[in-house]
Enzyme design. Sequence first.
Site, mmCIF file in Angstrom:
data_model
loop_
_atom_site.group_PDB
_atom_site.id
_atom_site.type_symbol
_atom_site.label_atom_id
_atom_site.label_comp_id
_atom_site.label_asym_id
_atom_site.label_seq_id
_atom_site.Cartn_x
_atom_site.Cartn_y
_atom_site.Cartn_z
ATOM 1 N N GLU A 12 0.852 -1.191 0.000
ATOM 2 C CA GLU A 12 0.000 0.000 0.000
ATOM 3 C C GLU A 12 0.884 1.236 0.000
ATOM 4 O O GLU A 12 1.744 1.402 0.876
ATOM 5 C CB GLU A 12 -0.949 0.038 1.193
ATOM 6 C CG GLU A 12 -1.862 1.269 1.140
ATOM 7 C CD GLU A 12 -3.077 1.189 2.055
ATOM 8 O OE1 GLU A 12 -3.717 2.236 2.266
ATOM 9 O OE2 GLU A 12 -3.386 0.081 2.555
ATOM 10 N N GLU A 40 4.444 5.518 3.665
ATOM 11 C CA GLU A 40 3.771 6.778 3.970
ATOM 12 C C GLU A 40 4.840 7.806 4.364
ATOM 13 O O GLU A 40 5.640 7.538 5.267
ATOM 14 C CB GLU A 40 2.774 6.586 5.106
ATOM 15 C CG GLU A 40 2.163 7.860 5.680
ATOM 16 C CD GLU A 40 1.391 8.667 4.654
ATOM 17 O OE1 GLU A 40 1.611 9.899 4.588
ATOM 18 O OE2 GLU A 40 0.588 8.058 3.908
ATOM 19 N N ASP A 44 9.615 7.748 0.800
ATOM 20 C CA ASP A 44 9.152 7.917 -0.575
ATOM 21 C C ASP A 44 9.017 6.542 -1.230
ATOM 22 O O ASP A 44 10.000 5.795 -1.325
ATOM 23 C CB ASP A 44 10.159 8.783 -1.340
ATOM 24 C CG ASP A 44 9.680 9.172 -2.731
ATOM 25 O OD1 ASP A 44 8.901 8.412 -3.335
ATOM 26 O OD2 ASP A 44 10.095 10.237 -3.215
ATOM 27 N N ASP A 101 -2.176 12.207 -3.118
ATOM 28 C CA ASP A 101 -2.251 13.666 -3.163
ATOM 29 C C ASP A 101 -2.642 14.093 -4.576
ATOM 30 O O ASP A 101 -1.940 13.782 -5.540
ATOM 31 C CB ASP A 101 -0.894 14.263 -2.798
ATOM 32 C CG ASP A 101 -0.961 15.759 -2.538
ATOM 33 O OD1 ASP A 101 -1.800 16.439 -3.170
ATOM 34 O OD2 ASP A 101 -0.175 16.262 -1.711
ATOM 35 N N LYS A 103 -3.871 21.853 -8.562
ATOM 36 C CA LYS A 103 -3.500 22.921 -9.488
ATOM 37 C C LYS A 103 -2.705 22.328 -10.650
ATOM 38 O O LYS A 103 -1.769 21.565 -10.456
ATOM 39 C CB LYS A 103 -2.679 23.989 -8.762
ATOM 40 C CG LYS A 103 -3.475 24.732 -7.691
ATOM 41 C CD LYS A 103 -2.634 25.802 -7.016
ATOM 42 C CE LYS A 103 -3.452 26.542 -5.956
ATOM 43 N NZ LYS A 103 -2.653 27.581 -5.255
ATOM 44 N N ASP A 144 -11.018 10.726 -4.827
ATOM 45 C CA ASP A 144 -12.269 11.473 -4.814
ATOM 46 C C ASP A 144 -12.172 12.732 -5.674
ATOM 47 O O ASP A 144 -13.081 13.559 -5.655
ATOM 48 C CB ASP A 144 -12.646 11.863 -3.373
ATOM 49 C CG ASP A 144 -11.550 12.663 -2.690
ATOM 50 O OD1 ASP A 144 -11.713 13.888 -2.542
ATOM 51 O OD2 ASP A 144 -10.531 12.070 -2.320
#
Length: 204
Positions: free
Chosen positions: A32, A57, A84, A106, A110, A142
Amino acid sequence: MDEYFPALSLEEDGPPFETAALMGDANALWLEIGFGAGEHLVWQAKEHPSTAFVGVEPFLTGVAKCVTAVAAADLKNIKLCAGDARRLLARFPAACVERVFILHPDPWPKWRHAKRRLIQTDFLTELARVMQPGGILRLGTDWPDYSVWALHHILKHPSFTWCDERAADWQVRRDDWPFTRYARKAEKQGRRDVHLTFQRAANG
């Protein structure tokens, strides 16, 4: 973190891993990337005790929450990397991962920041290298723009095929895809999750 994390920790940099160092006696290895606070990762590890899990994470707050949950459940089949994922993957042997989860990456909403998004051609090539042929990649987001971005990049990559055949496949959450705090936050804010499933091609 001082008491439990050292035994769980994988460093993002170092020599290549041996498959046995990642899997131990497990039947399979699942990964994950960006596990947040670890709700999904811990749930999967409980449901699949014969599977080895690696979670990556970069944010220590999330890692600490996951470590707390792992310790509370006394799970022995999870390793964690506070770093990373792209650097950690470089240490993985080829074709060792059976399933990959990337949930709520993430979105970098923009457009000028889109080059920072995780789903990029080079990343997919490295992911394909470490995945077994026939392995499964699950992506949840989402952000509609990110789902379009991900589909564009993954579908044009020769190593992946899209498994979803109808709208319900990507609109409806599966029973083995538990809610995370990010998913609940998005739902409260009126955004719906998209659940995309891909398979590592046998060739490519």
